[in-house]
Design an enzyme around this catalytic site. Structure first.
Site, PDB file in Angstrom:
ATOM      1  N   SER A 153    -124.267   2.538  37.195  1.00  0.00           N
ATOM      2  CA  SER A 153    -125.232   3.571  36.815  1.00  0.00           C
ATOM      3  C   SER A 153    -125.351   4.571  37.951  1.00  0.00           C
ATOM      4  O   SER A 153    -125.094   4.240  39.120  1.00  0.00           O
ATOM      5  CB  SER A 153    -126.602   2.939  36.541  1.00  0.00           C
ATOM      6  N   TYR A 166    -134.123  -2.127  38.499  1.00  0.00           N
ATOM      7  CA  TYR A 166    -132.903  -1.766  37.772  1.00  0.00           C
ATOM      8  C   TYR A 166    -131.922  -1.068  38.713  1.00  0.00           C
ATOM      9  O   TYR A 166    -130.731  -1.407  38.741  1.00  0.00           O
ATOM     10  CB  TYR A 166    -133.238  -0.848  36.601  1.00  0.00           C
TER      11      TYR A 166
END
Length: 247
Positions: A153, A166
């Protein structure tokens, strides 16, 4: 690699396991790999979703897939060991592993994160992927050219406020990929990451509830990169973190 065009039979005779295969990118990757000749193993938490993907693959004429219901949040070492043994017994090898499953948790300042939320995110996004990869290595070694793909990500490359556990988990994934890649060296196994970017998925919607979804790329739009890293055209690519979308 965003414009890569795979031949129709690019994945013929390959066996590929996809985690989080019930919806989103995992579902589309499973369908795409099957369309290109792969036998896919669908791993996910919700059996009904996996069965729906199974039916879609059969309807499009792909090789008969396999279903593995598994909740990565509660999976044990024995679950992973059994998974590896079953794949070796039933398929004899594993040619590809797409570590796609992940959870977002809640967004907010790190100082406000509760320990249980942090633990759950790390278990699904990091520990489970490490364990799956570890116990599937014997089957991957039996492939002529095996590919492992981790899911990265943008917040796992450069820190961003409020992305909390996250983001930390994705930094860990990038490091895990690089470590695996160094260890496999010039063997039959290669290890890389894909950063999907902003994509029309349920996870993205939970992070940006007010966003116009119609302006986002669909999972189908990303598949060129996913196909490239699973095909033998990428046998010399190892230790790379690729973007599935051009800027």
């Amino acid at each position: 690699m965003n414009t890569y065009q795979a031949t129709k039979n690019a994945l013929n005779d390959k066996v590929i396991l996809i985690t989080g295969a019930g919806d989103g990118i995992g579902r589309v990757a499973a369908l795409t790999y099957a369309e290109h000749g792969a036998t896919v193993i669908l791993l996910g938490r919700t059996t009904s979703k996996l069965e729906a993907v199974y039916d879609e693959i059969i309807a499009l004429g792909g090789p008969k897939p396999a279903i593995v219901p598994m909740d990565l949040k509660g999976a044990t070492k024995q679950n992973y060991r059994d998974l590896g043994a079953t794949i070796e017994q039933q398929f004899g090898k594993l040619d590809g592993l797409l570590n796609n499953a992940g959870i977002l948790g809640s967004l907010g300042p790190l100082e406000h994160f509760c320990a249980s939320t942090f633990d759950n995110i790390m278990k699904v996004n990091v520990t489970a992927q490490a364990m799956i990869t570890k116990y599937l290595f014997p089957a991957l070694r039996k492939s002529p050219n095996a590919s492992i793909i981790f899911t990265s990500s943008g917040v796992g490359r450069k820190g961003r406020e409020f992305w909390g556990a996250y983001a930390i988990s994705k930094f860990a994934v990038e490091g895990m990929m690089q470590t695996w890649a160094c260890e496999v060296g010039k063997t039959n196994i290669r290890v890389n990451c894909i950063n999907p970017g902003a994509t029309r998925t349920a996870m993205r919607a939970s992070a940006y509830p007010g966003e116009d979804r119609d302006k986002l790329a669909t999972p189908e739009d990303l598949m060129a990169t996913y196909l490239y890293l699973m095909s033998d055209d990428s046998v010399d690519v190892n230790g790379q973190s690729l973007d599935a979308q051009t800027k």
